[in-house]
Design a protein around this motif. Sequence first.
Motif, PDB file in Angstrom:
ATOM      1  N   THR A 124       0.838  -1.195   0.000  1.00 47.05           N
ATOM      2  CA  THR A 124       0.000   0.000   0.000  1.00 47.05           C
ATOM      3  C   THR A 124       0.876   1.250   0.000  1.00 47.05           C
ATOM      4  N   ASN A 125       0.232   2.379  -0.333  1.00 49.79           N
ATOM      5  CA  ASN A 125       0.903   3.685  -0.312  1.00 49.79           C
ATOM      6  C   ASN A 125       2.178   3.681  -1.158  1.00 49.79           C
ATOM      7  N   GLN A 126       2.090   3.030  -2.310  1.00 48.56           N
ATOM      8  CA  GLN A 126       3.212   2.957  -3.248  1.00 48.56           C
ATOM      9  C   GLN A 126       2.852   3.681  -4.543  1.00 48.56           C
ATOM     10  N   ILE A 127       3.884   4.092  -5.261  1.00 52.61           N
ATOM     11  CA  ILE A 127       3.685   4.644  -6.611  1.00 52.61           C
ATOM     12  C   ILE A 127       3.986   3.523  -7.598  1.00 52.61           C
ATOM     13  N   ILE A 128       2.977   3.148  -8.385  1.00 50.81           N
ATOM     14  CA  ILE A 128       3.083   1.975  -9.253  1.00 50.81           C
ATOM     15  C   ILE A 128       2.845   2.378 -10.705  1.00 50.81           C
ATOM     16  N   GLY A 129       3.809   2.116 -11.558  1.00 48.08           N
ATOM     17  CA  GLY A 129       3.667   2.399 -12.980  1.00 48.08           C
ATOM     18  C   GLY A 129       3.174   1.173 -13.727  1.00 48.08           C
ATOM     19  N   ILE A 130       2.221   1.387 -14.642  1.00 52.29           N
ATOM     20  CA  ILE A 130       1.691   0.277 -15.439  1.00 52.29           C
ATOM     21  C   ILE A 130       1.646   0.691 -16.908  1.00 52.29           C
ATOM     22  N   PRO A 131       2.683   0.356 -17.686  1.00 48.83           N
ATOM     23  CA  PRO A 131       2.602   0.558 -19.136  1.00 48.83           C
ATOM     24  C   PRO A 131       1.810  -0.586 -19.758  1.00 48.83           C
ATOM     25  N   ARG A 132       0.870  -0.286 -20.635  1.00 43.31           N
ATOM     26  CA  ARG A 132       0.011  -1.327 -21.201  1.00 43.31           C
ATOM     27  C   ARG A 132      -0.781  -0.750 -22.361  1.00 43.31           C
ATOM     28  N   THR A 133      -1.757  -1.485 -22.854  1.00 41.98           N
ATOM     29  CA  THR A 133      -2.638  -0.973 -23.892  1.00 41.98           C
ATOM     30  C   THR A 133      -3.828  -0.281 -23.244  1.00 41.98           C
ATOM     31  N   ALA A 134      -4.333   0.748 -23.887  1.00 40.75           N
ATOM     32  CA  ALA A 134      -5.452   1.504 -23.324  1.00 40.75           C
ATOM     33  C   ALA A 134      -6.728   0.677 -23.260  1.00 40.75           C
ATOM     34  N   SER A 135      -6.803  -0.378 -24.058  1.00 33.53           N
ATOM     35  CA  SER A 135      -8.016  -1.196 -24.087  1.00 33.53           C
ATOM     36  C   SER A 135      -8.024  -2.271 -23.005  1.00 33.53           C
ATOM     37  N   ALA A 136      -6.979  -2.320 -22.184  1.00 28.31           N
ATOM     38  CA  ALA A 136      -6.915  -3.316 -21.116  1.00 28.31           C
ATOM     39  C   ALA A 136      -8.001  -3.055 -20.073  1.00 28.31           C
ATOM     40  N   ARG A 137      -8.375  -4.110 -19.371  1.00 21.42           N
ATOM     41  CA  ARG A 137      -9.404  -3.987 -18.343  1.00 21.42           C
ATOM     42  C   ARG A 137      -8.930  -3.109 -17.183  1.00 21.42           C
ATOM     43  N   VAL A 139      -9.420  -3.648 -14.032  1.00 23.32           N
ATOM     44  CA  VAL A 139      -9.347  -4.409 -12.781  1.00 23.32           C
ATOM     45  C   VAL A 139      -8.079  -4.095 -11.989  1.00 23.32           C
ATOM     46  N   LEU A 140      -6.926  -4.132 -12.639  1.00 20.55           N
ATOM     47  CA  LEU A 140      -5.658  -3.982 -11.923  1.00 20.55           C
ATOM     48  C   LEU A 140      -5.467  -2.571 -11.367  1.00 20.55           C
ATOM     49  N   PRO A 141      -5.544  -1.516 -12.193  1.00 22.44           N
ATOM     50  CA  PRO A 141      -5.322  -0.182 -11.616  1.00 22.44           C
ATOM     51  C   PRO A 141      -6.349   0.196 -10.554  1.00 22.44           C
ATOM     52  N   GLU A 142      -7.598  -0.165 -10.779  1.00 16.56           N
ATOM     53  CA  GLU A 142      -8.620   0.162  -9.792  1.00 16.56           C
ATOM     54  C   GLU A 142      -8.383  -0.595  -8.489  1.00 16.56           C
ATOM     55  N   GLY A 143      -7.983  -1.855  -8.597  1.00 12.99           N
ATOM     56  CA  GLY A 143      -7.710  -2.648  -7.400  1.00 12.99           C
ATOM     57  C   GLY A 143      -6.517  -2.113  -6.624  1.00 12.99           C
ATOM     58  N   LEU A 144      -5.474  -1.690  -7.344  1.00 10.61           N
ATOM     59  CA  LEU A 144      -4.292  -1.147  -6.678  1.00 10.61           C
ATOM     60  C   LEU A 144      -4.600   0.184  -6.001  1.00 10.61           C
ATOM     61  N   GLU A 145      -5.453   0.969  -6.640  1.00  3.74           N
ATOM     62  CA  GLU A 145      -5.832   2.247  -6.035  1.00  3.74           C
ATOM     63  C   GLU A 145      -6.673   2.040  -4.776  1.00  3.74           C
ATOM     64  N   LYS A 146      -7.475   0.977  -4.752  1.00  5.24           N
ATOM     65  CA  LYS A 146      -8.250   0.676  -3.552  1.00  5.24           C
ATOM     66  C   LYS A 146      -7.344   0.296  -2.380  1.00  5.24           C
ATOM     67  N   LEU A 147      -6.118  -0.113  -2.693  1.00  3.43           N
ATOM     68  CA  LEU A 147      -5.127  -0.404  -1.655  1.00  3.43           C
ATOM     69  C   LEU A 147      -4.322   0.847  -1.293  1.00  3.43           C
ATOM     70  N   ASN A 148      -4.847   2.007  -1.722  1.00  2.33           N
ATOM     71  CA  ASN A 148      -4.220   3.303  -1.417  1.00  2.33           C
ATOM     72  C   ASN A 148      -2.879   3.503  -2.112  1.00  2.33           C
ATOM     73  N   ASN A 149      -2.722   2.861  -3.267  1.00  4.97           N
ATOM     74  CA  ASN A 149      -1.545   3.111  -4.081  1.00  4.97           C
ATOM     75  C   ASN A 149      -1.849   4.184  -5.121  1.00  4.97           C
ATOM     76  N   LYS A 150      -0.824   4.882  -5.555  1.00  2.52           N
ATOM     77  CA  LYS A 150      -0.956   5.817  -6.668  1.00  2.52           C
ATOM     78  C   LYS A 150      -0.514   5.098  -7.938  1.00  2.52           C
ATOM     79  N   VAL A 151      -1.376   5.055  -8.921  1.00  2.00           N
ATOM     80  CA  VAL A 151      -1.086   4.333 -10.159  1.00  2.00           C
ATOM     81  C   VAL A 151      -0.825   5.320 -11.290  1.00  2.00           C
ATOM     82  N   ILE A 152       0.281   5.115 -11.976  1.00  2.00           N
ATOM     83  CA  ILE A 152       0.587   5.897 -13.177  1.00  2.00           C
ATOM     84  C   ILE A 152       0.381   4.980 -14.377  1.00  2.00           C
ATOM     85  N   LEU A 153      -0.736   5.174 -15.070  1.00  2.26           N
ATOM     86  CA  LEU A 153      -1.032   4.379 -16.257  1.00  2.26           C
ATOM     87  C   LEU A 153      -0.367   5.001 -17.476  1.00  2.26           C
ATOM     88  N   ALA A 154       0.139   4.161 -18.364  1.00  2.00           N
ATOM     89  CA  ALA A 154       0.777   4.653 -19.579  1.00  2.00           C
ATOM     90  C   ALA A 154       0.397   3.756 -20.743  1.00  2.00           C
TER      91      ALA A 154
END
Length: 257
Positions: A124-137, A139-154
Amino acid sequence: MSRPVVAITRPVDRSKAACEIVENLGGEYVLAPTLDLKPVNTPSLKNLVANKDSLDWIVFTSPTTITSLNLFYPDFLENLDCKVAVIGNKTGKIAKNQGVNVDLIPDDFTAEGLLEEFEKRNITNQIIGIPRTASARAVLPEGLEKLNNKVILAEAYKSLFPMDEGKINDLIAKIKNKEIDAITFTSPLTVSNFFKIAKNKEELANLLSNNLLTVCIGPITGKILDQYNINYIYPDTYTVQDMMELLFETWRDSHGR
């Protein structure tokens, strides 16, 4: 002894291993990609790269994410000062081959599986980068944010509608002519795009259920097949190798081999 003819719908740049596995297991393959992948250097990817030193974790969800970073930012993986999580053994192998230390590979090669591991480890309380396709589900970024992480999607690559519809129409004709014994799907989009091209979706779905052995890589892809009421199987471990081994085992059992 007859050899099963297996249709492979993977993107071209991910199909080589699948084709080789089919041949090694004693079958023939017909390649008809229902999905194209294109690396892109988007503003969101530039933002992720600019924030490289602030990352606590980076998540590589597919080999194409690494391909894209290597293409546009060849120095990115060098001296990566954060923990690394990957989905899938192939993605992990590619990362390791480039000198990246992989800290986490979930046993379940899905976004849900990776999220479960983060929850177990109380990350929790981490900065997490996720490079991926924009059409991906989501589930992952939303779940990580619910754990109080900051997600940087790319957005590192685009999942495109297949450029060569002719190959898919040829495959559909072969299916109608009973020239195909089995068909494989390795992502939800490979299924969705396949049916978008089909002129008679109901007829094609019936053919896949009744005339072919339909095999997908896991339950997430299976959910799309459920929408068309298609009978299918998938392996316990969500890899191409296991998917193909299950296909050949099932085909041989049904043919008394």
